[in-house]
Motif scaffolding. Structure first.
Motif, PDB file in Angstrom:
ATOM      1  N   CYS A 166      27.532 -53.091  36.759  1.00 53.74           N
ATOM      2  CA  CYS A 166      27.224 -54.517  36.926  1.00 53.74           C
ATOM      3  C   CYS A 166      25.982 -54.921  36.150  1.00 53.74           C
ATOM      4  O   CYS A 166      25.331 -55.907  36.493  1.00 53.74           O
ATOM      5  CB  CYS A 166      27.028 -54.827  38.407  1.00 53.74           C
ATOM      6  SG  CYS A 166      25.742 -53.831  39.184  1.00 53.74           S
ATOM      7  N   THR A 207      24.457 -57.836  31.793  1.00 52.20           N
ATOM      8  CA  THR A 207      23.844 -59.132  32.055  1.00 52.20           C
ATOM      9  C   THR A 207      22.810 -59.440  30.981  1.00 52.20           C
ATOM     10  O   THR A 207      22.348 -58.557  30.260  1.00 52.20           O
ATOM     11  CB  THR A 207      23.149 -59.136  33.429  1.00 52.20           C
ATOM     12  OG1 THR A 207      22.119 -58.132  33.420  1.00 52.20           O
ATOM     13  CG2 THR A 207      24.134 -58.826  34.543  1.00 52.20           C
ATOM     14  N   ASP A 231      31.274 -58.847  43.530  1.00 48.29           N
ATOM     15  CA  ASP A 231      29.846 -59.006  43.246  1.00 48.29           C
ATOM     16  C   ASP A 231      29.525 -59.008  41.752  1.00 48.29           C
ATOM     17  O   ASP A 231      28.684 -59.783  41.292  1.00 48.29           O
ATOM     18  CB  ASP A 231      29.056 -57.887  43.927  1.00 48.29           C
ATOM     19  CG  ASP A 231      29.097 -57.987  45.439  1.00 48.29           C
ATOM     20  OD1 ASP A 231      29.340 -59.104  45.950  1.00 48.29           O
ATOM     21  OD2 ASP A 231      28.883 -56.961  46.117  1.00 48.29           O
ATOM     22  N   ARG A 268      27.457 -62.006  39.632  1.00 47.42           N
ATOM     23  CA  ARG A 268      26.228 -61.831  38.847  1.00 47.42           C
ATOM     24  C   ARG A 268      26.379 -62.437  37.457  1.00 47.42           C
ATOM     25  O   ARG A 268      25.447 -63.056  36.938  1.00 47.42           O
ATOM     26  CB  ARG A 268      25.897 -60.343  38.742  1.00 47.42           C
ATOM     27  CG  ARG A 268      25.478 -59.703  40.059  1.00 47.42           C
ATOM     28  CD  ARG A 268      24.885 -58.313  39.804  1.00 47.42           C
ATOM     29  NE  ARG A 268      24.565 -57.644  41.051  1.00 47.42           N
ATOM     30  CZ  ARG A 268      25.361 -56.791  41.665  1.00 47.42           C
ATOM     31  NH1 ARG A 268      26.555 -56.526  41.146  1.00 47.42           N
ATOM     32  NH2 ARG A 268      25.007 -56.211  42.781  1.00 47.42           N
ATOM     33  N   SER A 326      26.340 -66.273  37.687  1.00 46.65           N
ATOM     34  CA  SER A 326      25.017 -66.823  37.994  1.00 46.65           C
ATOM     35  C   SER A 326      24.122 -66.909  36.766  1.00 46.65           C
ATOM     36  O   SER A 326      23.188 -67.707  36.734  1.00 46.65           O
ATOM     37  CB  SER A 326      24.341 -65.966  39.076  1.00 46.65           C
ATOM     38  OG  SER A 326      24.085 -64.662  38.590  1.00 46.65           O
ATOM     39  N   GLU A 327      24.395 -66.088  35.747  1.00 41.88           N
ATOM     40  CA  GLU A 327      23.575 -66.109  34.535  1.00 41.88           C
ATOM     41  C   GLU A 327      24.022 -67.175  33.542  1.00 41.88           C
ATOM     42  O   GLU A 327      23.217 -67.642  32.743  1.00 41.88           O
ATOM     43  CB  GLU A 327      23.613 -64.737  33.862  1.00 41.88           C
ATOM     44  CG  GLU A 327      22.785 -63.680  34.568  1.00 41.88           C
ATOM     45  CD  GLU A 327      22.481 -62.509  33.658  1.00 41.88           C
ATOM     46  OE1 GLU A 327      23.231 -62.326  32.686  1.00 41.88           O
ATOM     47  OE2 GLU A 327      21.494 -61.799  33.916  1.00 41.88           O
ATOM     48  N   GLY A 366      25.971 -59.445  45.745  1.00 38.37           N
ATOM     49  CA  GLY A 366      26.389 -60.463  44.776  1.00 38.37           C
ATOM     50  C   GLY A 366      25.965 -61.856  45.170  1.00 38.37           C
ATOM     51  O   GLY A 366      25.588 -62.677  44.316  1.00 38.37           O
ATOM     52  N   ALA A 407      22.609 -63.230  44.037  1.00 40.68           N
ATOM     53  CA  ALA A 407      22.485 -63.689  42.648  1.00 40.68           C
ATOM     54  C   ALA A 407      22.706 -65.188  42.526  1.00 40.68           C
ATOM     55  O   ALA A 407      22.262 -65.813  41.550  1.00 40.68           O
ATOM     56  CB  ALA A 407      23.481 -62.938  41.764  1.00 40.68           C
TER      57      ALA A 407
END
Length: 772
Positions: free
Chosen positions: A553, A556, A699, A703, A706-707, A726, A729
């Protein structure tokens, strides 16, 4: 009227020790061998009621002064004086009253008590004890028979312990002392009293005896250890006794006592100890015991079998304290190997001085001799040389510190450092292992080297157990080793196996511990990356760590930014050598616009095009970028609903078939999409509402959303497998005004945290969660 004394008879509560202190010989059981644990509990086994050792209590007292021949006459004629209530305390030396008046104006010393008996007679007060003293009798009357018996056994115990303390404080013949120790142990094992002090008191007596008599022979040592072994089955040894055990492990590591007697003691310590900080000698004893096992002929094989016995035969260790206790012992042992160098930090050049090579240490007053070795014999000024030279290597030995310097003309340019800044640089700066930076090597003595090898091997063994690996990774995440250990090439090379095991573990709670425990602090990921202090493999372990992190995960922007800022050079080098993970990293940096500098972007593109796999992945990136531009072109529907049972592949085909630059509302409810579809969702620039009801979106997808989808306003996660990991985030999605977390694994704490960090959140559904 008959007077009946119940001091004799067959009642097991009234058994007195028949062997006098320092008395006759007690034959040892036949067949007893050295190293075995002789347990004679069956000789004096006391069945029946159990009592807690009394320290104080209320009781009625009557004292009769008389010649011994008149006692029966006085009792028979009922001429008993009045009874006084007293709160008596059973101190270490005497029986005393909280109100020293009347009968108990003076305390009664245990040495003055000749006998303790249970008394009863017809038509007289019941539940009495008789304490025979010179010139009289002390009668104690309890409220019931149980309390009377409790007083009886407690008084007997206090009296016996007092006598043993006196007798064993001045030993004469050690063969007789050994018999008394065995009798003392038997008395503790057969006592009807149940209290921690029942077993601890004899151990403390023996501990004091050993600390005051240091000239015992090895055979006497072993005999005493064997004698007290039964008490250690359910009790930790006191500190002084631990010191004695440590000495025996060091001097006689091959003794059978170590295997047969110490093994169950150490096993109990590892299983039940809660805090070595409160009892550091227990940790030291465990450490010396393991080193003694390592001295046997089989060496590490014996240690390995011991670790296996502590874990147990099943796949999950049933004792939760074993692992943290073993790790604590390992860390303390490894620290002790470098203790001499750690203690000399204040008397040797600081790590910053070693790195910069710009300060003259001759004005110090070191306890260790400091010698500067110059390659050129005709150097005139040592101070000038230090100011114009940079450090080449430091070899630290146990007796002196050698600093070798290399002229600046032959050295490669060093990393820039602020000489005017007095703050200590971080670990990577201090101990960088790189052709452009200084190196620091440490040489250990033979004993410290054996200790280090043993305990690093134990850490390797611990990392091989799947159930222990998550906790071990968590315990080692803050890097609890001193700087000197991390500067020691042998240590970091051996520890690499443990880090590799963390990197290979697919569980996120394990491989996430490779990263630093907090911002600004180095983690194993940094130490074993190219240019790091521990890297010795041209980045193979680093690539493995990046691969497992990217595969879970950590794909990112934040993780990619950290690589771009600190590890871009190693990533490009490994990509140039054809490492597929690094090629993927560079492509993602380009796709997510991580790199702002045009020259750097062109260099990355050249790196990608220099290998076959890089060229292929870069071409795929260019195709995706063209598709992305088409996708983001204004036009297309504003609302879209996928049919139920649709998959990630179906969503990808649909989004690639036309323009969705205006798409604001997307419903994937009751489809089979997973977190993998997040890579396509983040390419929808106008998306404001997303419905993921009853999907397998987890999750990792949250993530990523959310970015990138910071403008999302409505999100439905009802009946999805998301967890707190998750959901936390989502705190970065400040535009969220409606959030449905119905039937998820949301906790109350996470819900409160989200409410505090999402100011625009107006509609929330948390039914059927812990926060409901």
């Amino acid at each position: 009227m008959d007077l009946t004394s119940t001091s004799g008879g067959g009642d097991p509560r009234q058994i007195e020790e028949t062997k006098p202190l320092l008395g006759g010989d007690v034959p040892a059981p036949e067949g007893t061998k050295m190293g075995a644990v002789p347990c004679r509990r069956a000789l004096l086994l006391c069945n029946g009621m159990r009592y807690k050792l009394l320290q104080e209590g209320d009781i009625q007292v009557c004292v009769i002064r008389h010649p011994r021949t008149f006692l029966s006459k006085i009792l028979t004629s009922k001429f008993l004086r009045r009874w006084e209530p007293h709160h008596l305390t059973l101190a270490d030396n005497s029986l005393a009253s909280a109100t020293p008046t009347g009968y108990m104006e003076n305390s009664v010393s245990y040495s003055a008590i000749e006998d303790v008996q249970l008394l009863s007679w017809e038509n007289a007060p019941k539940y009495c004890l008789q304490l025979t003293i010179p010139g009289g009798t002390v009668l104690l009357q309890a409220a019931n028979s149980y309390l009377r018996d409790q007083w009886f056994h407690s008084l007997q115990w206090k009296k016996k312990i007092y006598k043993y303390k006196k007798v064993l404080s001045n030993p004469s013949r050690w063969e007789v002392v050994l018999k008394e120790i065995r009798t003392l142990v038997d008395m503790a094992l057969t006592s009807p009293l149940q209290d921690d002090s029942i077993n601890q008191a004899p151990l403390e007596i023996v501990s004091k005896l050993l600390s005051e008599n240091t000239n015992l022979t090895t055979q006497e040592h072993e005999n005493i250890i064997v004698a007290i072994a039964p008490l250690l089955e359910n009790n930790h040894p006191p500190p002084d006794l631990c010191e004695f055990f440590c000495k025996h492990c060091r001097e006689r590591p091959r003794s059978m006592v170590v295997i047969e007697v110490f093994t169950p003691v150490v096993q109990r310590i590892l299983k039940h100890n809660m805090d070595f900080g409160k009892c550091p000698r227990l940790r030291l004893f465990t450490q010396e015991y393991i080193l003694a096992l390592n001295e046997l002929n089989a060496g590490m094989e014996v240690v390995k079998k011991f670790i296996q016995s502590m874990h147990g035969p099943t796949g999950h260790c049933p004792h939760p304290r074993v692992l943290p206790n073993l790790v604590a012992v390992c860390l303390a042992a490894i620290y002790s190997c470098y203790e001499e160098f750690i203690n000399s930090r204040d008397n040797s050049p600081s790590l910053k001085e070693i790195r910069n090579g710009c300060q003259q240490p001759c004005d110090r007053k070191p306890t260790l001799p400091l010698r500067l070795l110059h390659p050129s014999p005709d150097l005139v000024s040592q101070e000038a040389t230090l100011s114009e030279a940079r450090l080449k290597s430091v070899a630290v030995a146990s007796s002196e510190i050698h600093v070798e310097v290399e002229p600046a003309g032959t050295a490669k340019p060093a990393l820039t450092a602020s000489v005017g800044n007095d703050s200590e640089p971080n670990l990577i700066d201090c101990l960088m292992v790189s052709p452009a930076c200084s190196t620091m090597s440490i040489e250990l003595g033979p004993q410290a080297d054996r200790t280090l090898g043993c305990y690093v091997e134990i850490l390797k063994l611990l990392s091989d157990y799947d159930d222990w690996r998550p906790s071990l990774a968590s315990l080692l995440q803050p890097i609890p080793f001193p700087k000197e250990a991390l500067a020691h090439e042998k240590f970091t090379k051996e520890l690499k196996y443990v880090i590799q095991r963390f990197a290979e573990d697919p569980r996120q709670e394990v491989h996430s511990c490779l990263l630093s425990v907090r911002a600004g602090k180095d983690g194993w990921f940094q130490l074993y990356s190219p240019g790091g202090v521990a890297c010795d493999d041209d980045g193979e372990l680093f690539a493995s760590m990046v691969h497992i992190l990217m595969g879970s995960c950590y794909k990112t922007k934040k993780f990619l930014l950290s690589l771009a800022e600190n590890k871009l050079g190693p990533c490009m080098l490994l990509a140039l050598r054809g490492n597929q993970t690094m090629v993927e990293i560079l492509c993602l940096m380009l796709e997510y616009n991580i790199i702002d500098n045009n020259d750097t972007q062109l260099q990355i593109i050249s790196t990608l095009e220099s290998t076959g796999v890089g060229k292929r992945m870069y071409e795929q990136l260019c195709d995706r970028q063209r598709e992305l531009k088409e996708l983001q072109r204004k036009g297309g529907p504003t609302r879209l609903t996928l049919p139920s049972k649709s998959t990630d592949a179906d969503l990808a085909r649909l989004l690639s078939s036309g323009s969705f630059g205006n798409l604001e509302n997307l419903s994937l409810a009751f489809t089979n999409v997973t977190s993998a579809c997040a890579e396509h969702l983040i390419k929808l620039p106008s998306l404001k509402q997303l419905n993921l009801w009853s999907t397998q979106f987890g999750d990792a997808g949250l993530r990523l959303l959310s970015e990138h989808l910071t403008m999302l306003q409505v999100l439905n996660l009802c009946e999805t497998p998301v967890t707190d990991a998750g959901l936390l985030a989502l705190s970065s999605m400040k535009s969220l005004c409606s959030l449905n977390m119905n039937s998820t694994k949301l906790s109350a704490d996470t819900y409160e945290d989200l409410k505090a960090k999402l100011p625009n959140l107006k509609e929330v559904d948390v039914r059927y969660t812990e926060a409901w």
